[in-house]
Design a protein around this motif. Structure first.
Motif, PDB file in Angstrom:
ATOM      1  N   GLY A   1       0.989  -1.179   0.115  1.00 24.86           N
ATOM      2  CA  GLY A   1       0.159   0.024  -0.258  1.00 24.86           C
ATOM      3  C   GLY A   1       0.520   1.201   0.045  1.00 24.86           C
ATOM      4  O   GLY A   1       0.638   2.353  -1.111  1.00 24.86           O
ATOM      5  N   ALA A   2       1.804   1.394   0.783  1.00 24.15           N
ATOM      6  CA  ALA A   2       2.336   2.207   1.221  1.00 24.15           C
ATOM      7  C   ALA A   2       3.142   2.647  -0.032  1.00 24.15           C
ATOM      8  O   ALA A   2       4.336   3.766  -1.127  1.00 24.15           O
ATOM      9  N   MET A   3       4.161   1.721  -1.003  1.00 19.94           N
ATOM     10  CA  MET A   3       4.416   1.364  -2.344  1.00 19.94           C
ATOM     11  C   MET A   3       3.715   1.822  -3.417  1.00 19.94           C
ATOM     12  O   MET A   3       4.534   2.981  -3.781  1.00 19.94           O
ATOM     13  N   PHE A   4       3.082   1.162  -3.229  1.00 20.07           N
ATOM     14  CA  PHE A   4       1.742   2.038  -4.454  1.00 20.07           C
ATOM     15  C   PHE A   4       1.712   3.395  -3.858  1.00 20.07           C
ATOM     16  O   PHE A   4       1.676   4.149  -5.177  1.00 20.07           O
ATOM     17  N   ALA A   5       1.007   4.247  -3.205  1.00 24.68           N
ATOM     18  CA  ALA A   5       1.012   5.348  -2.396  1.00 24.68           C
ATOM     19  C   ALA A   5       2.074   6.434  -3.116  1.00 24.68           C
ATOM     20  O   ALA A   5       2.494   7.215  -3.696  1.00 24.68           O
ATOM     21  N   MET A   6       3.235   5.633  -2.593  1.00 24.21           N
ATOM     22  CA  MET A   6       4.345   6.636  -3.220  1.00 24.21           C
ATOM     23  C   MET A   6       5.347   6.973  -4.925  1.00 24.21           C
ATOM     24  O   MET A   6       5.352   7.595  -5.435  1.00 24.21           O
ATOM     25  N   ALA A   7       4.660   5.400  -5.054  1.00 26.85           N
ATOM     26  CA  ALA A   7       4.816   5.186  -6.729  1.00 26.85           C
ATOM     27  C   ALA A   7       4.371   6.049  -7.348  1.00 26.85           C
ATOM     28  O   ALA A   7       3.899   6.627  -8.855  1.00 26.85           O
ATOM     29  N   THR A   8       2.605   6.417  -6.693  1.00 31.44           N
ATOM     30  CA  THR A   8       1.422   7.136  -7.436  1.00 31.44           C
ATOM     31  C   THR A   8       2.184   8.711  -7.458  1.00 31.44           C
ATOM     32  O   THR A   8       1.855   9.448  -8.578  1.00 31.44           O
ATOM     33  N   LEU A   9       2.588   8.877  -6.594  1.00 32.55           N
ATOM     34  CA  LEU A   9       2.998  10.432  -6.516  1.00 32.55           C
ATOM     35  C   LEU A   9       4.061  10.551  -7.238  1.00 32.55           C
ATOM     36  O   LEU A   9       4.485  12.197  -7.826  1.00 32.55           O
ATOM     37  N   SER A  10       4.953   9.324  -7.198  1.00 36.39           N
ATOM     38  CA  SER A  10       6.190   9.459  -8.372  1.00 36.39           C
ATOM     39  C   SER A  10       5.868  10.017  -9.308  1.00 36.39           C
ATOM     40  O   SER A  10       6.648  10.134 -10.193  1.00 36.39           O
ATOM     41  N   LEU A  11       4.621   9.469  -9.990  1.00 36.78           N
ATOM     42  CA  LEU A  11       4.477  10.183 -11.452  1.00 36.78           C
ATOM     43  C   LEU A  11       3.684  11.250 -11.905  1.00 36.78           C
ATOM     44  O   LEU A  11       3.820  11.410 -12.534  1.00 36.78           O
ATOM     45  N   ILE A  12       3.447  12.070 -10.908  1.00 35.28           N
ATOM     46  CA  ILE A  12       3.358  13.594 -10.351  1.00 35.28           C
ATOM     47  C   ILE A  12       3.717  14.600 -11.397  1.00 35.28           C
ATOM     48  O   ILE A  12       3.518  15.435 -12.537  1.00 35.28           O
ATOM     49  N   PRO A  13       4.790  14.321 -11.190  1.00 32.43           N
ATOM     50  CA  PRO A  13       6.197  15.617 -11.496  1.00 32.43           C
ATOM     51  C   PRO A  13       6.477  15.051 -13.465  1.00 32.43           C
ATOM     52  O   PRO A  13       6.245  15.683 -14.406  1.00 32.43           O
ATOM     53  N   ILE A  14       6.217  14.057 -13.792  1.00 34.24           N
ATOM     54  CA  ILE A  14       6.409  13.504 -15.590  1.00 34.24           C
ATOM     55  C   ILE A  14       4.846  13.875 -16.080  1.00 34.24           C
ATOM     56  O   ILE A  14       5.502  14.332 -16.907  1.00 34.24           O
ATOM     57  N   PHE A  15       3.522  13.325 -15.312  1.00 37.32           N
ATOM     58  CA  PHE A  15       2.615  13.779 -15.641  1.00 37.32           C
ATOM     59  C   PHE A  15       2.212  15.163 -16.076  1.00 37.32           C
ATOM     60  O   PHE A  15       2.275  16.290 -16.765  1.00 37.32           O
ATOM     61  N   LEU A  16       2.841  16.297 -15.089  1.00 38.69           N
ATOM     62  CA  LEU A  16       2.192  17.612 -15.079  1.00 38.69           C
ATOM     63  C   LEU A  16       3.617  17.725 -16.220  1.00 38.69           C
ATOM     64  O   LEU A  16       3.019  18.959 -16.876  1.00 38.69           O
ATOM     65  N   ILE A  17       4.676  17.224 -16.210  1.00 36.16           N
ATOM     66  CA  ILE A  17       5.533  17.996 -17.203  1.00 36.16           C
ATOM     67  C   ILE A  17       5.499  17.634 -19.120  1.00 36.16           C
ATOM     68  O   ILE A  17       4.849  18.460 -19.719  1.00 36.16           O
TER      69      ILE A  17
END
Length: 258
Positions: free
Chosen positions: A223-239
């Motif tokens: 759960g924690a791994m998926f949560a942080m993996a989801t947050l890690s996608l945000i910078p790439i998505f915004l770019i």
């Protein structure tokens, strides 16, 4: 194609022990944000804010170095004449085609003798010496720029450095932005380089820190791994969202249009 990503995002709102028990259902029985709280706390006293900061430092500095140095090298190939030009261009193409696994061990030995292992230097410094793919992309753009612009600038007293800074760089902006997007994305997602060169958890980037949630001997906090993996996608998505116009133009075009 999108389903695994949606499944991961929805799994972040499930209790960690229920993720694989209810894997067939996207919608959790009970929504919870505990995975984000637990994940952000990190491990061994190192919060995930530190890892995000490290990733931004590595990806940001590496991107600046890769984009600028590649543009300089591309300008030399596209606009300057020098001895063995064809030979050095061929060497650049060959180096671009070599898989990282072939040079991984020699590079480690070299950086270890230089005393760089354990720091960001082996990851960041090579980016300041040009990247083959970006050089090739910039060359194609520069070849499409009329040389008449160079001649006109010289007649106005502009030096070769002025031509590069004032004429060429503004006209190859789509290629530079495309290079920046790819460079940032590759450095942000890079797992192998931090695994090889970094040994201090305080210096881990997000890509490497995510692995710390996985422990087959005791148990993995999915759960924690998926949560942080989801947050890690945000910078790439915004770019990608903000720079999509330049990305498409940079890949689809090979020069300026008149």
């Amino acid at each position: 194609m999108v389903y695994p990503l949606v499944w991961m995002i929805m799994s972040t709102f499930k209790e960690s022990g229920e993720i694989f028990k209810t894997a067939a259902r996207l919608i959790p029985d009970t929504f919870t944000l505990e995975n984000y709280k637990t994940g952000w706390q990190g491990f061994a006293g190192y919060g995930f804010g530190i890892f995000f900061k490290n990733s931004f430092i590595i990806a940001g500095i590496s991107t600046i170095g890769a984009v600028f140095s590649s543009a300089v090298v591309a300008f030399g190939f596209a606009r300057c004449n020098f001895k063995l030009k064809g030979f050095w261009f061929a060497c650049m193409l060959v180096a671009m085609m070599l898989p990282f696994q072939m040079i991984m061990i020699p590079q480690y030995i070299m950086f270890n003798k230089m005393g760089w292992v354990g720091s960001y230097l082996p990851i960041i410094v090579p980016q300041f010496f040009g990247q083959g793919f970006f050089i090739f992309l910039d060359i194609q753009f520069m070849k499409g720029i009329p040389r008449d612009l160079d001649e006109a600038a010289r007649m106005d007293g502009c030096s070769i450095y002025g031509i590069f800074a004032r004429i060429i760089l503004p006209l190859v902006k789509p290629a530079l932005v495309t290079s920046a997007i790819f460079s940032f994305m590759w450095r942000w997602d890079d797992f192998l380089s931090p695994l090889i060169y970094l040994n201090d958890p305080m210096k881990y980037p997000v890509s490497y820190a995510l692995k710390m949630f996985s422990d087959p001997t005791v148990g993995s906090d999915w759960g924690a791994m998926f949560a942080m993996a989801t947050l890690s996608l945000i910078p790439i998505f915004l770019i990608f969202v903000t720079m999509q116009k330049y990305l498409v133009e940079g890949i689809a075009s090979t020069g300026i249009k008149g």
